[in-house]
Design a protein around this motif. Structure first.
Motif, PDB file in Angstrom:
ATOM      1  N   VAL A 133     -14.465  -3.564  -4.544  1.00 41.34           N
ATOM      2  CA  VAL A 133     -15.309  -1.781  -4.757  1.00 41.34           C
ATOM      3  C   VAL A 133     -13.036  -1.315  -4.792  1.00 41.34           C
ATOM      4  O   VAL A 133     -12.357  -1.431  -3.676  1.00 41.34           O
ATOM      5  N   GLY A 134     -13.494  -0.400  -5.201  1.00 39.42           N
ATOM      6  CA  GLY A 134     -11.718   0.489  -5.405  1.00 39.42           C
ATOM      7  C   GLY A 134     -11.871   1.025  -6.559  1.00 39.42           C
ATOM      8  O   GLY A 134     -12.168   0.838  -8.124  1.00 39.42           O
ATOM      9  N   GLY A 135     -10.985   2.169  -6.845  1.00 38.13           N
ATOM     10  CA  GLY A 135     -10.385   2.687  -8.381  1.00 38.13           C
ATOM     11  C   GLY A 135     -10.147   1.814  -9.064  1.00 38.13           C
ATOM     12  O   GLY A 135      -9.541   0.582  -9.331  1.00 38.13           O
ATOM     13  N   LYS A 136     -10.815   1.655 -10.342  1.00 40.97           N
ATOM     14  CA  LYS A 136     -10.189   0.998 -11.325  1.00 40.97           C
ATOM     15  C   LYS A 136      -9.063   1.415 -11.722  1.00 40.97           C
ATOM     16  O   LYS A 136      -7.589   0.451 -12.675  1.00 40.97           O
ATOM     17  N   ASN A 137      -7.969   2.020 -11.854  1.00 47.52           N
ATOM     18  CA  ASN A 137      -6.613   2.806 -11.939  1.00 47.52           C
ATOM     19  C   ASN A 137      -5.980   2.159 -10.185  1.00 47.52           C
ATOM     20  O   ASN A 137      -4.366   2.260 -10.393  1.00 47.52           O
ATOM     21  N   SER A 138      -6.475   1.203  -9.475  1.00 48.23           N
ATOM     22  CA  SER A 138      -6.154   1.013  -7.985  1.00 48.23           C
ATOM     23  C   SER A 138      -5.311  -0.447  -8.536  1.00 48.23           C
ATOM     24  O   SER A 138      -6.464  -1.680  -8.821  1.00 48.23           O
ATOM     25  N   ALA A 139      -3.928  -0.484  -8.415  1.00 48.19           N
ATOM     26  CA  ALA A 139      -3.500  -1.634  -9.395  1.00 48.19           C
ATOM     27  C   ALA A 139      -3.751  -2.696  -7.928  1.00 48.19           C
ATOM     28  O   ALA A 139      -3.834  -4.119  -8.487  1.00 48.19           O
ATOM     29  N   ASN A 140      -3.306  -2.437  -6.541  1.00 56.56           N
ATOM     30  CA  ASN A 140      -4.093  -3.550  -5.780  1.00 56.56           C
ATOM     31  C   ASN A 140      -5.395  -3.712  -6.265  1.00 56.56           C
ATOM     32  O   ASN A 140      -5.980  -5.321  -5.787  1.00 56.56           O
ATOM     33  N   CYS A 186       5.321   5.791   2.450  1.00 60.37           N
ATOM     34  CA  CYS A 186       5.179   4.738   3.298  1.00 60.37           C
ATOM     35  C   CYS A 186       6.367   4.082   3.854  1.00 60.37           C
ATOM     36  O   CYS A 186       7.410   3.437   3.100  1.00 60.37           O
ATOM     37  N   PRO A 187       6.858   3.835   5.176  1.00 56.07           N
ATOM     38  CA  PRO A 187       7.333   3.548   6.241  1.00 56.07           C
ATOM     39  C   PRO A 187       7.992   2.173   5.082  1.00 56.07           C
ATOM     40  O   PRO A 187       9.775   1.760   4.858  1.00 56.07           O
ATOM     41  N   ARG A 188       7.147   0.488   4.757  1.00 58.81           N
ATOM     42  CA  ARG A 188       8.087  -0.218   4.294  1.00 58.81           C
ATOM     43  C   ARG A 188       8.149  -0.186   2.211  1.00 58.81           C
ATOM     44  O   ARG A 188       9.025  -0.878   2.249  1.00 58.81           O
ATOM     45  N   VAL A 189       7.844   0.799   2.212  1.00 53.61           N
ATOM     46  CA  VAL A 189       8.111   1.348   0.387  1.00 53.61           C
ATOM     47  C   VAL A 189       9.528   1.703   0.680  1.00 53.61           C
ATOM     48  O   VAL A 189      10.327   1.323   0.079  1.00 53.61           O
ATOM     49  N   PHE A 207      -8.388   1.271   3.342  1.00 55.87           N
ATOM     50  CA  PHE A 207      -7.208   2.022   3.503  1.00 55.87           C
ATOM     51  C   PHE A 207      -6.236   0.972   4.457  1.00 55.87           C
ATOM     52  O   PHE A 207      -6.473   0.478   5.307  1.00 55.87           O
ATOM     53  N   CYS A 208      -5.107   1.415   3.103  1.00 54.82           N
ATOM     54  CA  CYS A 208      -3.916   0.603   4.480  1.00 54.82           C
ATOM     55  C   CYS A 208      -3.616   1.179   5.149  1.00 54.82           C
ATOM     56  O   CYS A 208      -3.525   2.679   5.472  1.00 54.82           O
ATOM     57  N   PHE A 209      -2.670   1.639   6.067  1.00 51.20           N
ATOM     58  CA  PHE A 209      -1.529   2.468   7.153  1.00 51.20           C
ATOM     59  C   PHE A 209      -1.512   3.545   6.300  1.00 51.20           C
ATOM     60  O   PHE A 209      -0.994   4.058   6.235  1.00 51.20           O
ATOM     61  N   GLY A 210      -0.537   2.599   4.935  1.00 54.66           N
ATOM     62  CA  GLY A 210       0.733   3.678   4.561  1.00 54.66           C
ATOM     63  C   GLY A 210      -0.449   5.029   3.805  1.00 54.66           C
ATOM     64  O   GLY A 210       0.119   5.961   3.879  1.00 54.66           O
ATOM     65  N   VAL A 211      -1.566   4.930   3.163  1.00 55.49           N
ATOM     66  CA  VAL A 211      -2.161   5.439   2.583  1.00 55.49           C
ATOM     67  C   VAL A 211      -2.890   6.050   3.925  1.00 55.49           C
ATOM     68  O   VAL A 211      -3.273   7.330   3.510  1.00 55.49           O
ATOM     69  N   GLU A 247      -0.113  -6.689   5.385  1.00 57.68           N
ATOM     70  CA  GLU A 247      -1.416  -5.444   4.748  1.00 57.68           C
ATOM     71  C   GLU A 247      -2.161  -6.297   3.393  1.00 57.68           C
ATOM     72  O   GLU A 247      -3.057  -6.697   3.218  1.00 57.68           O
ATOM     73  N   THR A 248      -0.822  -6.080   1.927  1.00 54.88           N
ATOM     74  CA  THR A 248      -1.487  -7.183   0.948  1.00 54.88           C
ATOM     75  C   THR A 248      -1.757  -8.479   1.486  1.00 54.88           C
ATOM     76  O   THR A 248      -2.579  -8.722   1.066  1.00 54.88           O
ATOM     77  N   ILE A 249      -0.593  -9.474   2.083  1.00 60.49           N
ATOM     78  CA  ILE A 249      -0.896 -10.819   2.390  1.00 60.49           C
ATOM     79  C   ILE A 249      -2.581 -11.208   3.311  1.00 60.49           C
ATOM     80  O   ILE A 249      -3.599 -11.752   2.279  1.00 60.49           O
ATOM     81  N   LEU A 250      -2.954 -10.162   3.498  1.00 56.48           N
ATOM     82  CA  LEU A 250      -3.999 -10.154   4.844  1.00 56.48           C
ATOM     83  C   LEU A 250      -4.645  -9.499   4.198  1.00 56.48           C
ATOM     84  O   LEU A 250      -6.312 -10.930   3.793  1.00 56.48           O
ATOM     85  N   ARG A 251      -5.302  -9.071   2.700  1.00 53.62           N
ATOM     86  CA  ARG A 251      -6.548  -8.450   1.899  1.00 53.62           C
ATOM     87  C   ARG A 251      -6.752  -9.676   1.075  1.00 53.62           C
ATOM     88  O   ARG A 251      -7.170 -10.711   1.545  1.00 53.62           O
TER      89      ARG A 251
END
Ligand code: SF4
Length: 274
Positions: A207-214, A94-97, A11-15, A186-190
């Motif tokens: 690991v993660g949802g098959k519907n998750s773009a990131n 998310c404040p960044r969005v 999980f990132c901060f926004g999620v 957070e994207t850059i770090l990941r």
């Protein structure tokens, strides 16, 4: 067997913020409705449903007028509709969005032709388009540029290498380009950490949802370097994957609960005791 697990997966901060906001709101007694899944993770969405956070596809399915806006944000026309109908709106954008949405609005006001770089069907990108008054375009290789003053805004989860490539492609066709770098750190770090692990491990598990773009993007990046598997849960792991393997790398997208990652680590540790 050596197991490398990414520190920046999950999980990132926004999620995290959106889930906490939704759970707090659901504790008040009334169910909370989410237009589209709160996070792109099937197992987590099912778990949230049991706690009173219900995913629906349309406004018409919301039974008690209590709605949460996801971390990806929402198209402003839908927001207006909800306000007009007097819905109780819990805004977990998310404040960044939100910052990216404001940049799009600003560019339009300043008269730039706006190009959004991201996945056209992703809710965040649809929202950004809305903040451009549906006057922006989404970047694609086929995009024919006729404008000279261009403003560029990337999706927060875009791979920075891809963004650099897009900017350099656009450069030759415009007179002026204003860029807001809204890619989330957070994207850059990941991505950076996943690449680092993929280079040293013999095999990668994402690991993660098959519907998750990131998560899907992390998987695609990892498989450029190593054999990689994208799984939603431990049930998908096959012992056959590990013949001739001495080290395994594990990473996860921003919408993957830490428990799902830990389950995979535990499962592998059991399979390969030290
Ligand atoms: S990836 Fe970054 S911008 Fe997107 S929701 Fe998570 S913290 Fe917010």
């Amino acid at each position: 067997m050596k197991i490398y697990c990414a520190k920046h997966g999950g999980f990132c901060f926004g999620v995290t913020r959106a889930i906490k906001t939704a759970l707090d709101a659901a504790k008040e007694g009334k169910a909370v409705y989410s237009l589209g899944p709160l996070i792109h993770n099937r197992i987590a969405v099912e778990d949230l449903r049991k706690k009173g956070i219900i995913t629906v596809d349309t406004i018409g399915e919301i039974k008690n007028k209590k709605v949460i806006i996801r971390s990806h944000g929402i198209h402003p026309d839908i927001l207006k509709k909800l306000k007009k109908k007097n819905f109780e709106i819990i805004d977990a954008t998310c404040p960044r969005v939100r910052r990216a949405q404001r940049y799009v609005e600003k560019l339009i006001k300043e008269g730039y032709y706006v190009i959004i770089v991201g996945e056209k069907d992703h809710p965040e990108v649809k929202g950004l388009l809305g903040y451009a008054g549906n006057k922006a375009d989404i970047y694609s290789d086929q995009l024919k540029l006729k404008k000279r003053r261009v403003g560029v805004v990337p999706q927060t989860t875009l791979d920075i290498e891809h963004f650099n490539q897009v900017v350099s492609n656009l450069m030759g066709n415009v007179l002026e380009m204003k860029i807001y770098n809204t890619i989330c750190h957070e994207t850059i770090l990941r991505i950076k950490e996943a690449l680092h692990i993929a280079k040293k491990a013999d095999l990668m598990i994402v690991v993660g949802g098959k519907n998750s773009a990131n998560t899907t993007r992390l998987y695609q990046i990892c498989k450029k370097y190593k054999r990689a598997y994208h799984i939603e849960s431990v049930d998908e792991i096959s012992p056959a994957w590990f013949a001739d393997v001495k080290s395994i790398g594990i990473t996860a997208g921003a919408s993957t609960p830490n428990k799902q990652v830990q389950d995979v680590v535990k499962y592998l540790r059991k399979m390969f005791p030290k």
